[in-house]
Design a protein around this motif. Sequence first.
Motif, mmCIF file in Angstrom:
data_model
loop_
_atom_site.group_PDB
_atom_site.id
_atom_site.type_symbol
_atom_site.label_atom_id
_atom_site.label_comp_id
_atom_site.label_asym_id
_atom_site.label_seq_id
_atom_site.Cartn_x
_atom_site.Cartn_y
_atom_site.Cartn_z
ATOM 1 N N ARG A 8 -11.635 -14.459 -12.164
ATOM 2 C CA ARG A 8 -10.499 -15.373 -12.321
ATOM 3 C C ARG A 8 -9.233 -14.622 -12.745
ATOM 4 O O ARG A 8 -8.131 -14.909 -12.264
ATOM 5 C CB ARG A 8 -10.842 -16.446 -13.358
ATOM 6 C CG ARG A 8 -11.966 -17.385 -12.945
ATOM 7 C CD ARG A 8 -12.186 -18.476 -13.988
ATOM 8 N NE ARG A 8 -13.354 -19.293 -13.639
ATOM 9 C CZ ARG A 8 -14.520 -19.228 -14.256
ATOM 10 N NH1 ARG A 8 -14.695 -18.395 -15.282
ATOM 11 N NH2 ARG A 8 -15.528 -20.001 -13.872
ATOM 12 N N THR A 9 -9.383 -13.674 -13.650
ATOM 13 C CA THR A 9 -8.217 -12.950 -14.161
ATOM 14 C C THR A 9 -7.628 -12.035 -13.104
ATOM 15 O O THR A 9 -6.398 -11.936 -12.958
ATOM 16 C CB THR A 9 -8.604 -12.167 -15.426
ATOM 17 O OG1 THR A 9 -9.143 -13.083 -16.394
ATOM 18 C CG2 THR A 9 -7.404 -11.461 -16.025
ATOM 19 N N LEU A 10 -8.466 -11.358 -12.338
ATOM 20 C CA LEU A 10 -7.967 -10.516 -11.257
ATOM 21 C C LEU A 10 -7.239 -11.353 -10.213
ATOM 22 O O LEU A 10 -6.184 -10.953 -9.692
ATOM 23 C CB LEU A 10 -9.120 -9.752 -10.612
ATOM 24 C CG LEU A 10 -9.862 -8.732 -11.490
ATOM 25 C CD1 LEU A 10 -11.001 -8.097 -10.708
ATOM 26 C CD2 LEU A 10 -8.923 -7.672 -12.015
ATOM 27 N N ALA A 11 -7.784 -12.530 -9.905
ATOM 28 C CA ALA A 11 -7.125 -13.418 -8.944
ATOM 29 C C ALA A 11 -5.800 -13.915 -9.496
ATOM 30 O O ALA A 11 -4.792 -13.990 -8.768
ATOM 31 C CB ALA A 11 -8.038 -14.593 -8.604
ATOM 32 N N ARG A 12 -5.774 -14.262 -10.763
ATOM 33 C CA ARG A 12 -4.513 -14.674 -11.406
ATOM 34 C C ARG A 12 -3.446 -13.598 -11.264
ATOM 35 O O ARG A 12 -2.262 -13.882 -11.062
ATOM 36 C CB ARG A 12 -4.764 -14.954 -12.883
ATOM 37 C CG ARG A 12 -3.538 -15.382 -13.683
ATOM 38 C CD ARG A 12 -3.721 -15.078 -15.166
ATOM 39 N NE ARG A 12 -3.732 -13.644 -15.435
ATOM 40 C CZ ARG A 12 -4.074 -13.091 -16.602
ATOM 41 N NH1 ARG A 12 -4.488 -13.867 -17.594
ATOM 42 N NH2 ARG A 12 -4.031 -11.780 -16.768
ATOM 43 N N ASP A 13 -3.866 -12.341 -11.352
ATOM 44 C CA ASP A 13 -2.929 -11.221 -11.264
ATOM 45 C C ASP A 13 -2.627 -10.810 -9.830
ATOM 46 O O ASP A 13 -1.967 -9.794 -9.608
ATOM 47 C CB ASP A 13 -3.477 -10.026 -12.050
ATOM 48 C CG ASP A 13 -3.364 -10.224 -13.561
ATOM 49 O OD1 ASP A 13 -2.761 -11.231 -13.984
ATOM 50 O OD2 ASP A 13 -3.858 -9.365 -14.314
#
Length: 450
Positions: free
Chosen positions: A228-233
């Motif tokens: 989720r965090t990589l996608a957010r970034d």
Amino acid sequence: MTDRYTHLVNTGFTATLAKRLGLPQPAILRRFSAGDPLVPGPVLVLGPDTHDGSDSDAVAQHLLGLDLDVHRSPSTGTARWGAVVLVLTEIERVEDLSEHVLAAGSVLKQTARGARVVTLVREPQPDDAPALAAARQAVDGFTRSLAKELRGGATANGLVLAGGAAAGGEGVLAPLRWFLSARSAFVDGQLLTVGPADVPAQDDARPLEGRVAVVTGAARGIGAAIARTLARDGAAVVCVDVPAAGEHLAKVANEVRGTALQLDITADDAGERIVAHARARHGRLDVVVHNAGITRDKLLANMDAARWDSVLAVNTAAQLRINDVLLASDLFRDAPRIVSLASTSGIAGNRGQTNYGASKAGVIGMVRATSPLLADVGGTANAVAPGFIETEMTARIPFATREVARRLNSLQQGGQPVDVAEAVAFLGSPGAGAVSGQVLRVCGQNLVGA
């Protein structure tokens, strides 16, 4: 899992009662939320400023360029300080520390909740004069000790500049911004070495835009948080997990608008299948996060071969085989990143985890040795070592043991999966291009280990 105690001692009557009884009152940590400022208040930059173009001036000018309220000396009447940056790269004697660290100490009682203290120092060299080596190493002990004194969710961390790294270069400034930000909430008392690599400027809001990342063990827990965090970034994410976790894996992949790959990473062809999937579905591969791992805890006296071998196979050997494929692939050539999940158990050891501790220490050795193999293509290999993180696994620990484990760090609480994910995302970003072969602990400065 929710730490109900932390919430109780920060709200209403129970907060007042805890204070009167002298009970621990861990703070609600300042974590990332889109739109929040980088720092919650003015920034104090301290350090020798005896010439034009000094390192402290370069850092101050950069922070001014971010529209922060930057001060060069303590002042009365200011709002609570959001951060203190100690630029100590030009000190030569331990006597040089006094002015700057005492100036920092004079404002600590006026810092905001969730404030940040960051030190910058040059790496000690084998040929340093004893006085210079003592001064540089002293900053290490100062930073770690200060971290244990801070309260209100504040943290202290440091950057160690190696090999002529420029204090005003993006290779140093990007990690500095990360330490100052809410993304580093559960990183405390850590010193991160930064090399002289030429690092391009990045957009901190979407640093992984256009990049493709693979996350193993992505179906739940920390792996899902990383995806989720990589996608957010900005990354396109390939979510990998075993076929038995297929339903959860598909859900996470759909949530992050990525793709799912059902795969046992211990399979001999796991690396080839990961590369082939990334090539076919995304046309490139930039970041590989080795998150998948297992525990099979037993005292060594009761350990059998199945428990020992399975943990080493998943946690270390599988990563090594996949990395061999990555290093040989033409797809993994554009400033690639390898980020592996280690553990504080691999640093300090843990009773009943000789297999797990060995496997995670092996991961640390692996990234250190892999780092130079990626240097020619601008790549990096690093590890993140979580401490006590609130997951389904830690929720199964007996209540009393769990409560003690939560409090055994400077922040007096367990971390969240997103805290590990934020560290992984940082190390996977272009801005971390000067950080390689390092182990970043996400443990709230756990009171065991270095």
